[in-house]
Write a protein that holds these residues in place. Structure first.
Motif, PDB file in Angstrom:
ATOM      1  N   ALA A   1      -3.500  47.016  42.190  1.00 53.59           N
ATOM      2  CA  ALA A   1      -2.620  48.157  41.980  1.00 53.59           C
ATOM      3  C   ALA A   1      -1.180  47.768  42.312  1.00 53.59           C
ATOM      4  O   ALA A   1      -0.918  47.101  43.313  1.00 53.59           O
ATOM      5  CB  ALA A   1      -3.051  49.338  42.858  1.00 53.59           C
TER       6      ALA A   1
ATOM      7  N   ALA B   1      -3.581  47.314  47.960  1.00 51.98           N
ATOM      8  CA  ALA B   1      -3.010  47.215  46.616  1.00 51.98           C
ATOM      9  C   ALA B   1      -3.134  45.795  46.073  1.00 51.98           C
ATOM     10  O   ALA B   1      -3.459  45.583  44.901  1.00 51.98           O
ATOM     11  CB  ALA B   1      -1.544  47.656  46.634  1.00 51.98           C
TER      12      ALA B   1
ATOM     13  N   PHE C   1      -3.799  54.409  42.523  1.00 52.57           N
ATOM     14  CA  PHE C   1      -2.614  53.950  41.787  1.00 52.57           C
ATOM     15  C   PHE C   1      -1.459  54.856  42.180  1.00 52.57           C
ATOM     16  O   PHE C   1      -1.647  55.895  42.836  1.00 52.57           O
ATOM     17  CB  PHE C   1      -2.851  53.989  40.272  1.00 52.57           C
TER      18      PHE C   1
ATOM     19  N   HIS D   1      -9.894  50.878  36.509  1.00 49.57           N
ATOM     20  CA  HIS D   1      -8.649  50.384  37.106  1.00 49.57           C
ATOM     21  C   HIS D   1      -7.497  50.705  36.151  1.00 49.57           C
ATOM     22  O   HIS D   1      -7.374  50.068  35.099  1.00 49.57           O
ATOM     23  CB  HIS D   1      -8.719  48.880  37.355  1.00 49.57           C
TER      24      HIS D   1
END
Length: 288
Positions: free
Chosen positions: A221, A216, A177, A145
């Motif tokens: 993100a 997200a 991302f 991540h």
């Protein structure tokens, strides 16, 4: 069948990700998408695994079908949540016996409406089990991540855990991302922990504003405010949303390649249009 670690060692990889459909109509759509993307000659393709094993058989069937009926190299996702060690070993043995050589080992998020448990508490444990069951035949990847796992207490601890996970794996694949700086900082911070395992960036072109905002939020993100405003202004025009999403994703991909990323992993959401458009914009030749 090629191993993903070998493909990465040979050069830049381009890969696509799919999820197991829940309906017959969804399966037909996926097959059409596979037919449209196969001519691009992806380095490999991956198939996700539903929370708590909810798509266990569908994932296995799709992966093996790809192996037997297409020219594409499949990677099977596998999550430890809600599985015993013996169950996971049996799943890995089925893949090994079918000739599948690429696994993405994930701890897995807790499914809704089910009390979760983890007999294998860390992704590292699942990587080690894959090594044991595969006898060295599996190339095993793990997740990363760029902005930190949403359950990590802080970014420093996230990077320590990520580096430890990558040391026992063959490669990493990131969550999607939007800021190339987040990816580059993650690679640099992991390297500071003495780990140089390749990490392939994941890219998800925006084709549905509400959907990507939800994804997200779940993944941790950051969704850039300027991009959100730009997309919300045209969200009643799906073609314009996709055009902007493809434009932004193309720019991100080019910057990643220019920065030396080992590959690009496209989250397709079982549709080929945006991925094919980005591929064409980048001028990537078919690898097949």
């Amino acid at each position: 069948m090629p191993r993903i670690d070998q493909l990465l060692a040979a050069g830049t990889t381009y890969s696509f990700e799919f999820f197991p459909p829940q309906t017959d109509a969804g399966e037909r759509k996926l097959r059409n998408t596979l037919n449209e993307l196969e001519p691009l000659g992806p380095s490999f393709v991956s198939v996700t695994y539903g929370a708590g094993g909810s798509t266990r058989e569908r994932t296995h069937r799709i992966v093996v079908d790809m192996l037997e009926r297409t020219t594409m190299t499949p990677m099977a996702h596998l999550t430890a949540v809600c599985h015993t060690r013996d169950e996971l070993a049996a799943i890995l043995a089925r893949y090994r016996d079918a000739g599948v050589q690429n696994i993405l080992a994930l701890r897995g998020d807790a499914p809704q409406d089910v009390h979760p448990f983890w007999e294998l508490e860390r992704a590292v444990d699942l990587v080690e089990l894959a090594r044991e069951v595969g006898g060295g035949s599996f190339a095993v990847g793990v997740a990363a991540h760029p902005e930190g796992h949403p359950l990590s207490p802080d970014l420093a601890m996230d990077r320590r855990h990520l580096a430890a996970k990558l040391r026992v794996a063959d490669f990493g694949v990131t969550q999607f991302f939007f800021a190339v700086e987040s990816y580059l900082a993650m690679v640099e911070e992991v390297a500071a922990h003495g780990c140089d395992t390749p990490i392939v960036p994941g890219v998800m072109p925006v084709t549905n504003v509400r959907q990507i905002e939800r994804f997200a939020q779940l993944s941790g993100a950051a969704f850039p405010v300027a991009l959100a405003d730009r997309l919300h202004a045209v969200e009643d025009r799906p073609d314009e949303v996709r055009r902007i999403g493809v434009e932004v994703a193309t720019e991100l991909c080019q910057r990643l390649l220019d920065a030396g990323a080992p590959g690009l992993h496209f989250y397709t959401l079982n549709s080929s249009t945006a991925t094919r458009e980005i591929y064409a914009n980048l001028g990537l030749p078919a690898l097949a």
